[in-house]
Design a protein around this motif. Structure first.
Motif, PDB file in Angstrom:
ATOM      1  N   ILE A 269       0.882  -1.164   0.000  1.00 61.82           N
ATOM      2  CA  ILE A 269       0.000   0.000   0.000  1.00 61.82           C
ATOM      3  C   ILE A 269       0.916   1.209   0.000  1.00 61.82           C
ATOM      4  CG2 ILE A 269      -1.747   1.323   1.237  1.00 61.82           C
ATOM      5  CD1 ILE A 269      -2.634  -1.326   2.546  1.00 61.82           C
ATOM      6  N   HIS A 270       0.804   2.058  -1.018  1.00 63.85           N
ATOM      7  CA  HIS A 270       1.582   3.297  -1.090  1.00 63.85           C
ATOM      8  C   HIS A 270       0.668   4.450  -0.677  1.00 63.85           C
ATOM      9  CE1 HIS A 270       4.920   1.361  -3.047  1.00 63.85           C
ATOM     10  NE2 HIS A 270       4.172   0.983  -4.055  1.00 63.85           N
ATOM     11  N   VAL A 271       1.041   5.140   0.368  1.00 63.17           N
ATOM     12  CA  VAL A 271       0.312   6.339   0.773  1.00 63.17           C
ATOM     13  C   VAL A 271       0.865   7.494  -0.046  1.00 63.17           C
ATOM     14  CG1 VAL A 271      -0.248   7.886   2.676  1.00 63.17           C
ATOM     15  CG2 VAL A 271      -0.074   5.428   3.095  1.00 63.17           C
ATOM     16  N   LEU A 272      -0.007   8.141  -0.805  1.00 61.16           N
ATOM     17  CA  LEU A 272       0.421   9.209  -1.696  1.00 61.16           C
ATOM     18  C   LEU A 272       0.436  10.564  -1.004  1.00 61.16           C
ATOM     19  CD1 LEU A 272      -1.647   8.014  -4.776  1.00 61.16           C
ATOM     20  CD2 LEU A 272       0.752   7.530  -4.242  1.00 61.16           C
ATOM     21  N   SER A 273      -0.542  10.817  -0.144  1.00 61.34           N
ATOM     22  CA  SER A 273      -0.615  12.074   0.608  1.00 61.34           C
ATOM     23  C   SER A 273      -1.758  11.962   1.604  1.00 61.34           C
ATOM     24  CB  SER A 273      -0.859  13.262  -0.331  1.00 61.34           C
ATOM     25  OG  SER A 273      -2.131  13.159  -0.933  1.00 61.34           O
ATOM     26  N   GLY A 274      -1.842  12.948   2.482  1.00 64.39           N
ATOM     27  CA  GLY A 274      -2.957  12.963   3.414  1.00 64.39           C
ATOM     28  C   GLY A 274      -2.644  13.698   4.688  1.00 64.39           C
ATOM     29  N   ASP A 275      -3.626  13.671   5.576  1.00 65.43           N
ATOM     30  CA  ASP A 275      -3.523  14.317   6.879  1.00 65.43           C
ATOM     31  C   ASP A 275      -3.764  13.292   7.960  1.00 65.43           C
ATOM     32  OD1 ASP A 275      -3.219  17.249   6.324  1.00 65.43           O
ATOM     33  OD2 ASP A 275      -5.022  16.828   5.130  1.00 65.43           O
ATOM     34  N   LEU A 276      -2.976  13.438   9.045  1.00 68.09           N
ATOM     35  CA  LEU A 276      -3.038  12.494  10.146  1.00 68.09           C
ATOM     36  C   LEU A 276      -2.928  13.258  11.453  1.00 68.09           C
ATOM     37  CD1 LEU A 276      -2.848   9.486  11.145  1.00 68.09           C
ATOM     38  CD2 LEU A 276      -0.390   9.677  10.820  1.00 68.09           C
ATOM     39  N   TYR A 277      -3.854  12.981  12.366  1.00 69.71           N
ATOM     40  CA  TYR A 277      -3.798  13.559  13.710  1.00 69.71           C
ATOM     41  C   TYR A 277      -3.415  12.441  14.668  1.00 69.71           C
ATOM     42  CZ  TYR A 277      -6.112  17.574  11.703  1.00 69.71           C
ATOM     43  OH  TYR A 277      -6.410  18.675  10.936  1.00 69.71           O
ATOM     44  N   PHE A 278      -2.334  12.671  15.424  1.00 70.16           N
ATOM     45  CA  PHE A 278      -1.831  11.638  16.317  1.00 70.16           C
ATOM     46  C   PHE A 278      -1.323  12.306  17.589  1.00 70.16           C
ATOM     47  CE2 PHE A 278       1.614   8.708  17.700  1.00 70.16           C
ATOM     48  CZ  PHE A 278       0.823   7.586  17.928  1.00 70.16           C
ATOM     49  N   ARG A 279      -1.853  11.913  18.728  1.00 70.25           N
ATOM     50  CA  ARG A 279      -1.480  12.459  20.038  1.00 70.25           C
ATOM     51  C   ARG A 279      -1.496  13.990  20.036  1.00 70.25           C
ATOM     52  NH1 ARG A 279       2.949   8.296  22.544  1.00 70.25           N
ATOM     53  NH2 ARG A 279       1.600   6.496  22.341  1.00 70.25           N
ATOM     54  N   ASN A 280      -2.623  14.529  19.617  1.00 71.42           N
ATOM     55  CA  ASN A 280      -2.879  15.984  19.587  1.00 71.42           C
ATOM     56  C   ASN A 280      -1.943  16.750  18.662  1.00 71.42           C
ATOM     57  OD1 ASN A 280      -5.032  15.767  21.411  1.00 71.42           O
ATOM     58  ND2 ASN A 280      -3.614  15.808  23.152  1.00 71.42           N
ATOM     59  N   ASN A 281      -1.341  16.108  17.708  1.00 75.01           N
ATOM     60  CA  ASN A 281      -0.496  16.769  16.708  1.00 75.01           C
ATOM     61  C   ASN A 281      -1.060  16.502  15.320  1.00 75.01           C
ATOM     62  OD1 ASN A 281       1.616  17.821  18.429  1.00 75.01           O
ATOM     63  ND2 ASN A 281       2.244  15.696  18.717  1.00 75.01           N
ATOM     64  N   HIS A 282      -0.930  17.510  14.452  1.00 75.69           N
ATOM     65  CA  HIS A 282      -1.373  17.369  13.066  1.00 75.69           C
ATOM     66  C   HIS A 282      -0.150  17.098  12.192  1.00 75.69           C
ATOM     67  CE1 HIS A 282      -2.301  19.266   9.037  1.00 75.69           C
ATOM     68  NE2 HIS A 282      -3.123  18.237   9.104  1.00 75.69           N
ATOM     69  N   TYR A 283      -0.226  16.057  11.385  1.00 76.78           N
ATOM     70  CA  TYR A 283       0.859  15.707  10.477  1.00 76.78           C
ATOM     71  C   TYR A 283       0.342  15.728   9.046  1.00 76.78           C
ATOM     72  CZ  TYR A 283       3.213  13.970  14.640  1.00 76.78           C
ATOM     73  OH  TYR A 283       3.791  13.867  15.866  1.00 76.78           O
ATOM     74  N   ARG A 284       1.142  16.286   8.164  1.00 73.34           N
ATOM     75  CA  ARG A 284       0.867  16.241   6.733  1.00 73.34           C
ATOM     76  C   ARG A 284       1.734  15.127   6.164  1.00 73.34           C
ATOM     77  NH1 ARG A 284      -2.564  16.421   2.945  1.00 73.34           N
ATOM     78  NH2 ARG A 284      -1.692  16.942   0.947  1.00 73.34           N
ATOM     79  N   VAL A 285       1.106  14.068   5.693  1.00 69.50           N
ATOM     80  CA  VAL A 285       1.824  12.908   5.167  1.00 69.50           C
ATOM     81  C   VAL A 285       2.180  13.192   3.714  1.00 69.50           C
ATOM     82  CG1 VAL A 285       1.706  10.441   4.682  1.00 69.50           C
ATOM     83  CG2 VAL A 285       0.612  11.358   6.733  1.00 69.50           C
ATOM     84  N   SER A 286       3.457  13.136   3.401  1.00 65.03           N
ATOM     85  CA  SER A 286       3.893  13.379   2.027  1.00 65.03           C
ATOM     86  C   SER A 286       4.065  12.076   1.247  1.00 65.03           C
ATOM     87  CB  SER A 286       5.189  14.188   2.003  1.00 65.03           C
ATOM     88  OG  SER A 286       6.181  13.554   2.764  1.00 65.03           O
ATOM     89  N   ARG A 287       4.330  10.981   1.950  1.00 65.01           N
ATOM     90  CA  ARG A 287       4.414   9.671   1.312  1.00 65.01           C
ATOM     91  C   ARG A 287       4.506   8.604   2.393  1.00 65.01           C
ATOM     92  NH1 ARG A 287       8.173   6.497   1.554  1.00 65.01           N
ATOM     93  NH2 ARG A 287      10.126   6.998   2.509  1.00 65.01           N
ATOM     94  N   GLY A 288       4.234   7.386   1.987  1.00 68.32           N
ATOM     95  CA  GLY A 288       4.349   6.279   2.930  1.00 68.32           C
ATOM     96  C   GLY A 288       4.209   4.953   2.221  1.00 68.32           C
ATOM     97  N   ASP A 289       4.760   3.930   2.832  1.00 66.00           N
ATOM     98  CA  ASP A 289       4.682   2.581   2.277  1.00 66.00           C
ATOM     99  C   ASP A 289       4.356   1.594   3.386  1.00 66.00           C
ATOM    100  OD1 ASP A 289       5.518   3.010  -0.490  1.00 66.00           O
ATOM    101  OD2 ASP A 289       7.443   3.585   0.400  1.00 66.00           O
ATOM    102  N   LEU A 290       3.442   0.700   3.096  1.00 64.73           N
ATOM    103  CA  LEU A 290       3.165  -0.455   3.929  1.00 64.73           C
ATOM    104  C   LEU A 290       3.422  -1.661   3.038  1.00 64.73           C
ATOM    105  CD1 LEU A 290       0.992   1.854   4.882  1.00 64.73           C
ATOM    106  CD2 LEU A 290       0.195  -0.009   6.294  1.00 64.73           C
ATOM    107  N   ASN A 291       4.478  -2.390   3.333  1.00 64.37           N
ATOM    108  CA  ASN A 291       4.852  -3.542   2.520  1.00 64.37           C
ATOM    109  C   ASN A 291       4.558  -4.821   3.281  1.00 64.37           C
ATOM    110  OD1 ASN A 291       5.917  -2.230   0.152  1.00 64.37           O
ATOM    111  ND2 ASN A 291       7.554  -1.503   1.490  1.00 64.37           N
ATOM    112  N   PHE A 292       3.844  -5.719   2.625  1.00 67.77           N
ATOM    113  CA  PHE A 292       3.500  -7.018   3.186  1.00 67.77           C
ATOM    114  C   PHE A 292       4.274  -8.063   2.394  1.00 67.77           C
ATOM    115  CE2 PHE A 292      -0.003  -4.139   3.810  1.00 67.77           C
ATOM    116  CZ  PHE A 292      -0.398  -4.378   5.112  1.00 67.77           C
ATOM    117  N   ALA A 293       5.393  -8.510   2.945  1.00 69.03           N
ATOM    118  CA  ALA A 293       6.264  -9.420   2.218  1.00 69.03           C
ATOM    119  C   ALA A 293       6.463 -10.763   2.915  1.00 69.03           C
ATOM    120  CB  ALA A 293       7.631  -8.768   1.997  1.00 69.03           C
TER     121      ALA A 293
END
Length: 185
Positions: A147-171
């Motif tokens: 799963i390739h995360v292309l972009s998005g917004d994430l709120y975690f422990r009262n902080n706002h994060y702008r996700v620029s990319r991400g990868d979840l690899n199941f190998a």
């Protein structure tokens, strides 16, 4: 029993079923295909999937195969990442409570995403691209792919994060153990 193009409404979409069930000989045999352009499925508890595709369920009451191709448009986790953690931990449970059919049900399902696919939960909205294959059994499913995360917004422990990319690899072909790499500010 033979049936073809039996249609019905389910999950906000049209579902078409075709196939056969042979109950005149032992063991009972089935071969059922389902197709839809778009349907919402709420399973397991806490997850909601929007997608389409075709699946085929064939075999006997002692064991079968669920195969096919699905295209996912949106995934919603109602409880956030906690529900995903429960889903992952439930795949390593014991087999004492399930039927022999579920213990022997094999998976071979290819799942991909639409170009505008979204993953959402309270505190997160992510655009993603996915290509996964579900193998194994109902009690011990195995995910292979990414799963390739292309972009998005994430709120975690009262902080706002702008996700620029991400990868979840199941190998890992033996257990559900994703490798996660996310870049965010």
């Amino acid at each position: 029993l033979f049936f073809e193009n039996v249609t019905g409404e389910a999950g906000g979409g049209i579902l078409a079923l075709s196939g056969s069930v042979n109950y005149s000989e032992k063991p009972l045999r089935y071969d059922i295909s389902a197709k839809t352009d778009r349907i919402r499925i709420r399973y397991p508890e806490g997850l909601s999937w929007l997608g389409g595709g075709s699946l085929r369920l064939s075999g006997t009451l002692d064991g079968g195969l669920l195969s096919g191709k699905v295209i996912v448009q949106r995934v919603n986790l109602s409880e956030g990442l906690e529900s995903a953690g429960i889903l992952v931990s439930s795949t390593s449970g014991s087999s004492s409570g399930s039927s022999s059919f579920l213990r022997n049900l094999q998976f071979d399902v290819e799942a991909s995403s639409t170009p505008d696919a979204r993953m959402e939960w309270p505190g997160a909205q992510l655009e993603a691209d996915a290509n996964l294959r579900v193998r194994g059994t109902a009690e011990h499913p195995i995910l292979l792919g990414h799963i390739h995360v292309l972009s998005g917004d994430l709120y975690f422990r009262n902080n706002h994060y702008r996700v620029s990319r991400g990868d979840l690899n199941f190998a890992n072909p033996f257990r559900l153990n994703p490798v996660i790499n996310v870049e965010a500010t």
